[in-house]
Write an enzyme that holds these catalytic residues in place. Structure first.
Site, PDB file in Angstrom:
ATOM      1  CG  ASP A 484     -26.694  -3.310  -2.586  1.00 18.11           C
ATOM      2  OD1 ASP A 484     -26.823  -2.138  -2.217  1.00 18.11           O
ATOM      3  OD2 ASP A 484     -25.750  -4.049  -2.256  1.00 18.11           O
TER       4      ASP A 484
HETATM    5  C1  GLC Z   1     -25.472  -8.169  -0.427  1.00 20.54           C
HETATM    6  C2  GLC Z   1     -24.804  -6.890  -0.027  1.00 20.54           C
HETATM    7  C3  GLC Z   1     -25.616  -6.141   0.971  1.00 20.54           C
HETATM    8  C4  GLC Z   1     -27.040  -6.003   0.505  1.00 20.54           C
HETATM    9  C5  GLC Z   1     -27.625  -7.331   0.118  1.00 20.54           C
HETATM   10  C6  GLC Z   1     -28.991  -7.225  -0.477  1.00 20.54           C
HETATM   11  O1  GLC Z   1     -25.435  -9.071   0.605  1.00 20.54           O
HETATM   12  O2  GLC Z   1     -23.518  -7.129   0.500  1.00 20.54           O
HETATM   13  O3  GLC Z   1     -25.069  -4.877   1.203  1.00 20.54           O
HETATM   14  O4  GLC Z   1     -27.759  -5.419   1.523  1.00 20.54           O
HETATM   15  O5  GLC Z   1     -26.791  -7.948  -0.824  1.00 20.54           O
HETATM   16  O6  GLC Z   1     -28.994  -6.606  -1.710  1.00 20.54           O
HETATM   17  C1  GLC Z   2     -25.912  -8.679  -5.982  1.00 20.89           C
HETATM   18  C2  GLC Z   2     -25.694  -8.661  -4.501  1.00 20.89           C
HETATM   19  C3  GLC Z   2     -25.761  -7.286  -4.016  1.00 20.89           C
HETATM   20  C4  GLC Z   2     -24.806  -6.468  -4.816  1.00 20.89           C
HETATM   21  C5  GLC Z   2     -25.273  -6.394  -6.212  1.00 20.89           C
HETATM   22  C6  GLC Z   2     -24.293  -5.573  -7.014  1.00 20.89           C
HETATM   23  O1  GLC Z   2     -27.225  -8.814  -6.298  1.00 20.89           O
HETATM   24  O2  GLC Z   2     -26.598  -9.428  -3.785  1.00 20.89           O
HETATM   25  O3  GLC Z   2     -25.364  -7.302  -2.711  1.00 20.89           O
HETATM   26  O4  GLC Z   2     -24.658  -5.212  -4.287  1.00 20.89           O
HETATM   27  O5  GLC Z   2     -25.312  -7.686  -6.711  1.00 20.89           O
HETATM   28  O6  GLC Z   2     -24.646  -5.483  -8.323  1.00 20.89           O
END
Ligand code: GLC
Ligand code: GLC
Length: 797
Positions: A484
């Site tokens: 993300d």
């Molecule tokens: C969090 C989010 C997931 C994402 C991951 C890596 O676990 O829930 O959707 O893939 O972070 O950024």
């Molecule tokens: C964090 C989480 C990811 C989420 C993001 C949102 O890094 O790991 O899953 O989506 O924050 O800003």
């Protein structure tokens, strides 16, 4: 090393032996739509269906002291006031123990010859939390004590509770009966639901106004009524309604007193809201209290819960030479998968339950951890998720569990999302053999009339990626892929903008090698599904899928290989990310894991090389970091990833979710020693320094601080993480080698030889397999065609 507790495998419990754990160590209770979070000192809250809109108890995040709010019992014994769970008074106890079990928590405290045993659980099929308080006089003189119950109500919308208190401080209302306190705020208008705290005897005094109970400037640790041994018999009008009930008890030596509390939630039909003008219809609450008014009924409900969990966990059981492996597989990993499935990423001690709904990609991945236990629920979840897809194959990134609608604040546009629908559906059908799910009509964006079959949704998902290649023929990343925080089309310099939703330069053509690997792996799965006789899709279409997969493999080999490992991405300007040419972020874990799981370039040795590089460059003491070297400063072109200080989260943290991708790829490559070592590192059951790790030693956490962090090894974001499902898939299918297939089980383990003999009990559809497996190091496999009935087999591979 300080120890705060230990496992008790026979009772499937973790036993916490001192209350001052380095962080609250919590458990979850609930199996349907009523859920509770409970810490080892009885902190936490409960909700029905939705932790934002139907919050029952108030909880303070980031509070001081930590973990403020819960279901507290106070005991006043002479001049001493104490809590069986130590908090909030923190009076030193003579003994303390908390046992977190499957869907229940027992807390036992002892002080001055009085033992208080608390048992909390949410009974099957009921919207309540049951709490049994058993007080035993262990001394030789009679005890005259006062017991107080205490909960603080929330105003139903956990978010306005913190934002709009000018309103809420005027709306609070309660009703009081001799054995129950009802919280009915806003029931006078549009709500048909209320909550209550009832008990199976009359109380001797009560309070429902918080300040009358605590005193204006007192904390939970010094309620003035408890200190004085009195009650204010107060009725809350606005401000902060609570339920605090007092019981005056005499207990002879050796005797016990037992009280059963029901913390319940009721929804009335609109036409049956009131029993008299302004008076709530309490019949359903009364019924619930009546149901659990005896010790026998309580015990029966508790036993039924135990059987429910035993039934689920008993579907996959092993006996190996490694106790840590057995307890992870047989108990805690499966349990965490269920909890993660229930909660998605919403309510934990790291997520407020208010902000995020259910993630499209997250929920699909979670299915892999639970489909063998609750296939029917997995089926329903897949259909819910698919209904948030758009006709062009894109998907809402998140949806709200209560309404099942997509979340407009975040929208769609995440490049990987559609492919996870194939992943989830394939996992479901391989486990169940239920191809009929593919024919289910599913709408787009929940719009009635727009229904097409689930199979059609899968085709659209596949096409979304296949038909929109980027400049190198690789998948477009969009707002982000699985990571993300790799926001290559964003360029935000404004701290008030979200990295995920800001696209302030148009025409983003950034591409992702992680999605490329995912596409190849899921594309092959998809083709295999389409070719299965139960689907028998037209050959022409299957060929189309296969050639799109082959084209992607070629693109990866041509443009995605950096010499020693797979690149991570091409940025907005077509520059490489995750390349030896970069100063920082030279190598990333996600593309090594996915491209190697997809076996791209395996014959040319690319997978082995990529795995060697991952181990060499990313592995550290606690697992593999996400990328290295960490980004040392903020780079607007890359987005949120570089916003984190080095060693944390997506910037070179050990983001446990993605470690199993490499471990699975190691297993696929037959590298059992690597796979085992890496698995052991992230698995909580293998001994760790509890003070350093901080979070619960019985569950995986999303992130462990990486080697560049100030305190490498410190865990965060325990419980709700895709790590649960992926480590489950990794250990059950790839290390122990029990792989569900459309027509049977494929046995193909990859485990170091010294642990290579073990037993597996596996329920698979209507069959039960009792397997004794011996590995001889030959990387052999055996297929067991599905046949209902019980099968005892000894397999030497
Ligand atoms: C969090 C989010 C997931 C994402 C991951 C890596 O676990 O829930 O959707 O893939 O972070 O950024
Ligand atoms: C964090 C989480 C990811 C989420 C993001 C949102 O890094 O790991 O899953 O989506 O924050 O800003």
């Amino acid at each position: 090393m300080k120890e705060y507790g230990h496992f008790d495998d026979a009772s499937k419990e973790y036993v916490i032996t001192r209350p001052d754990t380095p962080w609250p160590w919590i458990n979850y209770m609930g199996t349907g739509d009523f859920f509770s979070l409970i810490s080892n000192t009885a902190g936490g809250y409960c909700f029905c269906k939705d932790a934002k809109y139907r919050r029952i108890l108030r909880y303070r995040y980031n509070g001081v002291p930590m973990d403020a709010g819960g279901r507290y019992f106070y005991i006043k014994d002479g001049n001493t006031v104490w809590n069986p769970g130590w908090k909030p008074c923190k009076t030193a106890l003579d003994s303390y123990e908390c046992r977190h079990g499957m869907g229940y928590t027992r807390i036992t405290g002892e002080k001055d010859g009085l033992r208080a045993e608390l048992l909390f659980f949410v009974p099957l099929g009921q919207r309540c939390e049951l709490q049994r308080v058993r007080l035993t006089n262990t001394g030789n003189t009679a005890k005259e004590i006062k017991l107080y119950s205490f909960v603080e109500w929330c105003l139903w919308n956990a978010s306005t509770d913190m934002e709009n208190f000018q309103r809420n401080l005027s709306t609070g209302e309660v009703e009081i009966e001799p054995d129950a306190i009802y919280h009915k705020t806003e029931y006078r208008e549009r709500r048909n639901h209320y909550a209550f705290l009832g008990v199976n005897r009359r109380f001797d005094g009560y309070d429902t106004d918080r300040e009358a109970f605590l005193g204006m400037y007192n904390g939970f640790d010094a309620p003035r009524q408890v200190l004085a041994g009195t009650s204010g018999n107060s009725t809350a009008h606005g401000w902060s309604p609570v339920a605090a009930q007092r019981f005056d008890l005499s207990i002879a030596p050796g005797e016990s007193e037992e009280l059963i509390f029901v913390l319940g939630y009721v929804e009335n039909r609109p036409e049956a809201k009131f029993s008299a003008p302004g008076i709530i219809n309490k019949a359903p609450a009364r019924e619930m209290m009546e149901k659990f008014s005896t010790g026998a009924a309580f015990d029966e409900a508790f036993a039924a819960l135990g059987e429910w969990w035993d039934g689920l966990l008993g579907r996959f059981r092993i006996e190996s030479a490694v106790p840590e492996l057995d307890r992870t597989v047989n108990i805690w990993n499966q349990y965490q998968c269920m909890i993660t499935y229930f909660m998605s990423r919403s309510a934990s001690y790291f997520e407020s339950g208010i902000g995020r709904g259910m993630g499209f990609r997250d929920s699909n991945q979670d299915l892999a951890g639970i489909v063998h236990m609750v296939p029917d629920r997995a089926r329903a979840r897949i259909l819910d998720i698919a209904a948030t897809q758009f006709p062009d194959g894109g998907c809402y990134h998140q949806y709200q569990p209560l309404t099942k609608r997509g979340n407009n604040d975040i929208g769609g546009g995440f490049g990987d999302d559609p492919l996870w629908l194939i992943f989830g559906t394939v996992a479901y059908i391989k486990e169940t053999g239920d191809f009929s799910i593919l024919d289910e009509p599913v709408p787009f964006d929940n719009k009635p009339g727009s229904e097409v079959s689930l199979l059609e949704h899968l085709k659209i998902s596949f096409a979304r990626v296949a038909d929109n290649p980027g400049p190198h023929g690789l998948p477009l990343i969009g707002r982000a892929d699985w990571n993300d925080c790799l926001n290559l089309n964003c360029f935000s310099l404004d701290p008030d903008e979200s990295f995920q939703t800001t696209e302030n330069v148009s025409g983003g053509q950034a591409e992702s090698l992680m999605i490329a690997g995912l596409f190849v792996a899921e594309g092959r799965d998809f083709a295999e599904l389409l070719e299965h006789p139960a689907v028998a899709a037209p050959q022409e279409y299957v060929q189309k899928v296969r050639s799109a997969v082959a084209a992607m493999e070629e693109a990866v080999k041509h443009y995605g290989w950096d010499g020693e490992w797979f690149l991570r991405a091409y940025d907005f300007y077509g520059r490489k990310i995750g390349s030896s040419e970069n100063e920082e972020g030279k190598i990333f874990i996600e593309s090594q894991g996915w491209c190697a799981m997809a076996r791209i370039g395996a014959e040319e040795g690319l997978c082995d090389k990529a795995l060697d590089s991952a181990v060499k460059l990313l592995e550290c003491e606690q697992g593999m970091v996400l990328n290295t070297p960490a980004y040392s400063e903020f780079i607007p072109d890359y987005g949120e990833i570089s916003s984190y200080p080095p060693g944390y989260k997506e910037n070179a943290g050990i983001f446990c979710h993605n470690n199993p991708w490499v471990i699975i790829a190691e297993a696929m490559a037959g590298r059992s020693e690597d796979a085992w070592r890496l698995y052991r590192k992230i698995s909580p059951a293998f001994p760790k320094d509890q003070d350093l790790r901080k979070v619960e030693p019985y569950v995986f956490c999303q992130m462990v601080a990486g080697r560049d962090a100030a305190r490498p090894g410190e865990g965060k974001n325990s419980w709700l993480t895709g790590t649960a499902a992926w480590t489950w898939k990794c250990v059950s299918e790839f290390i122990l080698g029990i792989k569900p297939q459309y027509d049977g089980l494929l046995i193909e383990p990859c485990i170091p030889l010294k642990y290579g003999s073990y037993k597996v009990h596996r329920r698979f559809r209507d069959a039960e397999y009792e397997l004794t497996i011996h590995c001889t190091g030959k990387s052999a496999k055996e297929f067991l065609p599905y046949k209902p009935g019980k099968h005892y087999l000894e397999i030497t591979l």
